[in-house]
Design a protein around this motif. Structure first.
Motif, PDB file in Angstrom:
ATOM      1  N   PRO A   1       0.802  -1.226   0.000  1.00 24.04           N
ATOM      2  CA  PRO A   1       0.000   0.000   0.000  1.00 24.04           C
ATOM      3  C   PRO A   1       0.837   1.280   0.000  1.00 24.04           C
ATOM      4  CG  PRO A   1      -0.887  -1.574   1.557  1.00 24.04           C
ATOM      5  CD  PRO A   1       0.416  -2.128   1.069  1.00 24.04           C
ATOM      6  N   GLN A   2       1.946   1.306   0.711  1.00 25.74           N
ATOM      7  CA  GLN A   2       2.784   2.511   0.749  1.00 25.74           C
ATOM      8  C   GLN A   2       3.434   2.775  -0.596  1.00 25.74           C
ATOM      9  OE1 GLN A   2       1.560   4.180   3.449  1.00 25.74           O
ATOM     10  NE2 GLN A   2       3.526   5.150   3.217  1.00 25.74           N
ATOM     11  N   GLU A   3       3.825   1.724  -1.275  1.00 22.10           N
ATOM     12  CA  GLU A   3       4.510   1.858  -2.565  1.00 22.10           C
ATOM     13  C   GLU A   3       3.577   2.435  -3.634  1.00 22.10           C
ATOM     14  OE1 GLU A   3       6.690  -1.109  -5.787  1.00 22.10           O
ATOM     15  OE2 GLU A   3       6.087  -1.881  -3.842  1.00 22.10           O
ATOM     16  N   THR A   4       2.298   2.080  -3.577  1.00 18.98           N
ATOM     17  CA  THR A   4       1.353   2.514  -4.607  1.00 18.98           C
ATOM     18  C   THR A   4       0.487   3.695  -4.172  1.00 18.98           C
ATOM     19  OG1 THR A   4      -0.323   0.937  -3.855  1.00 18.98           O
ATOM     20  CG2 THR A   4       1.223   0.191  -5.574  1.00 18.98           C
ATOM     21  N   LEU A   5       0.725   4.233  -3.009  1.00 15.85           N
ATOM     22  CA  LEU A   5      -0.109   5.322  -2.503  1.00 15.85           C
ATOM     23  C   LEU A   5      -0.203   6.513  -3.462  1.00 15.85           C
ATOM     24  CD1 LEU A   5      -1.881   6.492  -0.262  1.00 15.85           C
ATOM     25  CD2 LEU A   5       0.203   7.385   0.787  1.00 15.85           C
TER      26      LEU A   5
ATOM     27  N   ALA B   1      -2.305  -2.825  -8.529  1.00 15.88           N
ATOM     28  CA  ALA B   1      -1.365  -3.866  -8.956  1.00 15.88           C
ATOM     29  C   ALA B   1      -0.290  -3.246  -9.835  1.00 15.88           C
ATOM     30  CB  ALA B   1      -2.103  -4.958  -9.717  1.00 15.88           C
ATOM     31  N   LYS B   2       0.981  -3.440  -9.441  1.00 15.95           N
ATOM     32  CA  LYS B   2       2.108  -2.935 -10.228  1.00 15.95           C
ATOM     33  C   LYS B   2       2.293  -3.816 -11.447  1.00 15.95           C
ATOM     34  CE  LYS B   2       4.812   0.291  -8.275  1.00 15.95           C
ATOM     35  NZ  LYS B   2       5.732   1.148  -8.859  1.00 15.95           N
ATOM     36  N   GLY B   3       2.529  -3.180 -12.586  1.00 13.80           N
ATOM     37  CA  GLY B   3       2.725  -3.923 -13.827  1.00 13.80           C
ATOM     38  C   GLY B   3       4.068  -3.616 -14.448  1.00 13.80           C
ATOM     39  N   ALA B   4       4.183  -3.988 -15.716  1.00 14.53           N
ATOM     40  CA  ALA B   4       5.419  -3.755 -16.461  1.00 14.53           C
ATOM     41  C   ALA B   4       5.680  -2.264 -16.611  1.00 14.53           C
ATOM     42  CB  ALA B   4       5.313  -4.407 -17.834  1.00 14.53           C
ATOM     43  N   GLY B   5       6.903  -1.885 -16.494  1.00 17.13           N
ATOM     44  CA  GLY B   5       7.282  -0.487 -16.666  1.00 17.13           C
ATOM     45  C   GLY B   5       6.904   0.413 -15.505  1.00 17.13           C
ATOM     46  N   GLY B   6       6.465  -0.162 -14.401  1.00 18.94           N
ATOM     47  CA  GLY B   6       6.121   0.646 -13.235  1.00 18.94           C
ATOM     48  C   GLY B   6       4.699   1.167 -13.224  1.00 18.94           C
ATOM     49  N   ASP B   7       3.898   0.825 -14.244  1.00 23.47           N
ATOM     50  CA  ASP B   7       2.498   1.240 -14.263  1.00 23.47           C
ATOM     51  C   ASP B   7       1.729   0.529 -13.152  1.00 23.47           C
ATOM     52  OD1 ASP B   7       3.128   2.691 -16.485  1.00 23.47           O
ATOM     53  OD2 ASP B   7       1.995   1.465 -17.897  1.00 23.47           O
ATOM     54  N   CYS B   8       0.660   1.148 -12.720  1.00 25.30           N
ATOM     55  CA  CYS B   8      -0.233   0.557 -11.720  1.00 25.30           C
ATOM     56  C   CYS B   8      -1.599   0.366 -12.356  1.00 25.30           C
ATOM     57  CB  CYS B   8      -0.394   1.483 -10.519  1.00 25.30           C
ATOM     58  SG  CYS B   8       0.865   1.302  -9.287  1.00 25.30           S
ATOM     59  N   THR B   9      -2.241  -0.728 -12.048  1.00 27.09           N
ATOM     60  CA  THR B   9      -3.575  -0.997 -12.572  1.00 27.09           C
ATOM     61  C   THR B   9      -4.544  -1.201 -11.418  1.00 27.09           C
ATOM     62  OG1 THR B   9      -2.626  -2.037 -14.526  1.00 27.09           O
ATOM     63  CG2 THR B   9      -4.938  -2.482 -14.075  1.00 27.09           C
TER      64      THR B   9
ATOM     65  N   THR C   1      -5.349   2.292 -15.677  1.00 26.63           N
ATOM     66  CA  THR C   1      -3.898   2.143 -15.665  1.00 26.63           C
ATOM     67  C   THR C   1      -3.305   3.503 -15.341  1.00 26.63           C
ATOM     68  OG1 THR C   1      -4.008   0.391 -17.306  1.00 26.63           O
ATOM     69  CG2 THR C   1      -1.873   1.466 -17.001  1.00 26.63           C
ATOM     70  N   LEU C   2      -2.480   3.528 -14.317  1.00 29.14           N
ATOM     71  CA  LEU C   2      -1.854   4.780 -13.885  1.00 29.14           C
ATOM     72  C   LEU C   2      -0.376   4.733 -14.224  1.00 29.14           C
ATOM     73  CD1 LEU C   2      -3.990   4.132 -11.056  1.00 29.14           C
ATOM     74  CD2 LEU C   2      -3.813   6.539 -11.592  1.00 29.14           C
ATOM     75  N   ARG C   3       0.135   5.830 -14.749  1.00 35.34           N
ATOM     76  CA  ARG C   3       1.526   5.917 -15.177  1.00 35.34           C
ATOM     77  C   ARG C   3       2.152   7.165 -14.573  1.00 35.34           C
ATOM     78  NH1 ARG C   3       1.069   5.475 -20.877  1.00 35.34           N
ATOM     79  NH2 ARG C   3       0.938   3.270 -20.414  1.00 35.34           N
ATOM     80  N   LYS C   4       3.373   7.018 -14.120  1.00 34.97           N
ATOM     81  CA  LYS C   4       4.089   8.165 -13.573  1.00 34.97           C
ATOM     82  C   LYS C   4       4.687   8.964 -14.725  1.00 34.97           C
ATOM     83  CE  LYS C   4       7.118   9.578  -9.926  1.00 34.97           C
ATOM     84  NZ  LYS C   4       7.889   9.172  -8.790  1.00 34.97           N
ATOM     85  N   THR C   5       4.270  10.216 -14.835  1.00 39.22           N
ATOM     86  CA  THR C   5       4.810  11.117 -15.851  1.00 39.22           C
ATOM     87  C   THR C   5       5.529  12.239 -15.119  1.00 39.22           C
ATOM     88  OG1 THR C   5       2.749  12.340 -15.910  1.00 39.22           O
ATOM     89  CG2 THR C   5       3.006  10.604 -17.530  1.00 39.22           C
ATOM     90  N   ARG C   6       6.793  12.350 -15.362  1.00 43.56           N
ATOM     91  CA  ARG C   6       7.661  13.291 -14.642  1.00 43.56           C
ATOM     92  C   ARG C   6       7.565  13.033 -13.136  1.00 43.56           C
ATOM     93  NH1 ARG C   6       5.671  16.489 -18.990  1.00 43.56           N
ATOM     94  NH2 ARG C   6       3.911  17.109 -17.733  1.00 43.56           N
ATOM     95  N   THR C   7       6.883  13.896 -12.415  1.00 47.74           N
ATOM     96  CA  THR C   7       6.874  13.738 -10.951  1.00 47.74           C
ATOM     97  C   THR C   7       5.502  13.362 -10.397  1.00 47.74           C
ATOM     98  OG1 THR C   7       6.441  16.105 -10.693  1.00 47.74           O
ATOM     99  CG2 THR C   7       8.738  15.397 -10.621  1.00 47.74           C
ATOM    100  N   TYR C   8       4.489  13.207 -11.252  1.00 47.97           N
ATOM    101  CA  TYR C   8       3.177  12.861 -10.729  1.00 47.97           C
ATOM    102  C   TYR C   8       2.535  11.759 -11.557  1.00 47.97           C
ATOM    103  CZ  TYR C   8       1.827  16.217 -14.352  1.00 47.97           C
ATOM    104  OH  TYR C   8       1.693  16.889 -15.530  1.00 47.97           O
ATOM    105  N   TRP C   9       1.492  11.166 -10.992  1.00 45.97           N
ATOM    106  CA  TRP C   9       0.800  10.046 -11.622  1.00 45.97           C
ATOM    107  C   TRP C   9      -0.415  10.522 -12.403  1.00 45.97           C
ATOM    108  CZ3 TRP C   9       2.248   4.917 -11.458  1.00 45.97           C
ATOM    109  CH2 TRP C   9       3.330   4.621 -10.630  1.00 45.97           C
ATOM    110  N   GLN C  10      -0.645   9.907 -13.574  1.00 50.24           N
ATOM    111  CA  GLN C  10      -1.802  10.207 -14.402  1.00 50.24           C
ATOM    112  C   GLN C  10      -2.462   8.912 -14.865  1.00 50.24           C
ATOM    113  OE1 GLN C  10       0.114  12.761 -17.406  1.00 50.24           O
ATOM    114  NE2 GLN C  10      -1.387  14.318 -16.806  1.00 50.24           N
TER     115      GLN C  10
END
Length: 163
Positions: free
Chosen positions: A48-52, A119-127, A151-160
């Motif tokens: 939970p802390q890793e994906t917060l 759920a963490k996926g390939a390339g660091g994305d979260c689903t 699917t959430l992806r980290k772009t620069r410093t924040y998640w989208q």
């Protein structure tokens, strides 16, 4: 039948003597039962802390949609915005229409949504699957702005939200 106070005290005295003292019985530590599904974490779920930060981005987006706040559009990648609203930059102008299509019941449900797991996926994305969202009351129905999974992806410093 009337009971004398002294007789009542005589009957309660042994019970009162059992409280306190050196011979207290201690309770064993509480441990969850292995079969209790409330404590089972899906095998593909990350800590939970890793994906917060990713979960917080989706939470803010869904709550922003519930409030009709166009600032929630900042949580969408241009690709996702194109898929949902037709073109990049159309979220701000199309959010009110898309929100109206959800209906009052789904909008009310979004006001109480939480995102407990990702759920963490390939390339660091979260689903986050729609079924993994938690609702304060009656759950919303998937469709429109409410995808079957996010699917959430980290772009620069924040998640989208990318998909």
């Amino acid at each position: 039948m009337r009971v004398r106070p002294s007789l009542a005290m005589m009957l309660l005295l042994p019970l009162l003597g059992a409280c306190g003292g050196k011979d207290d019985v201690t309770m064993p530590p509480l441990t969850p039962e292995p079969s209790d599904s409330r404590f089972v974490v899906p095998s593909n779920a990350s800590s939970p802390q890793e994906t917060l930060p990713a979960r917080l981005a989706l939470y803010r987006y869904l709550r922003g949609v519930a409030a009709g706040n166009v600032k929630s559009c900042a949580f969408l990648t241009p690709e996702h915005e194109r898929r949902v609203f037709g073109a990049p930059g159309r979220c701000r102008s199309g959010l009110a229409r898309a929100r109206a299509k959800l209906g009052p019941r789904n909008v009310a449900a979004l006001r109480g949504v939480t995102v407990p797991v990702c759920a963490k996926g390939a390339g660091g994305d979260c689903t986050v699957r729609f079924e993994d969202l938690r609702w304060k009351g009656e759950p919303a129905s998937p469709g429109g702005l409410l995808a079957a999974s996010f699917t959430l992806r980290k772009t620069r410093t924040y998640w989208q939200i990318a998909g």
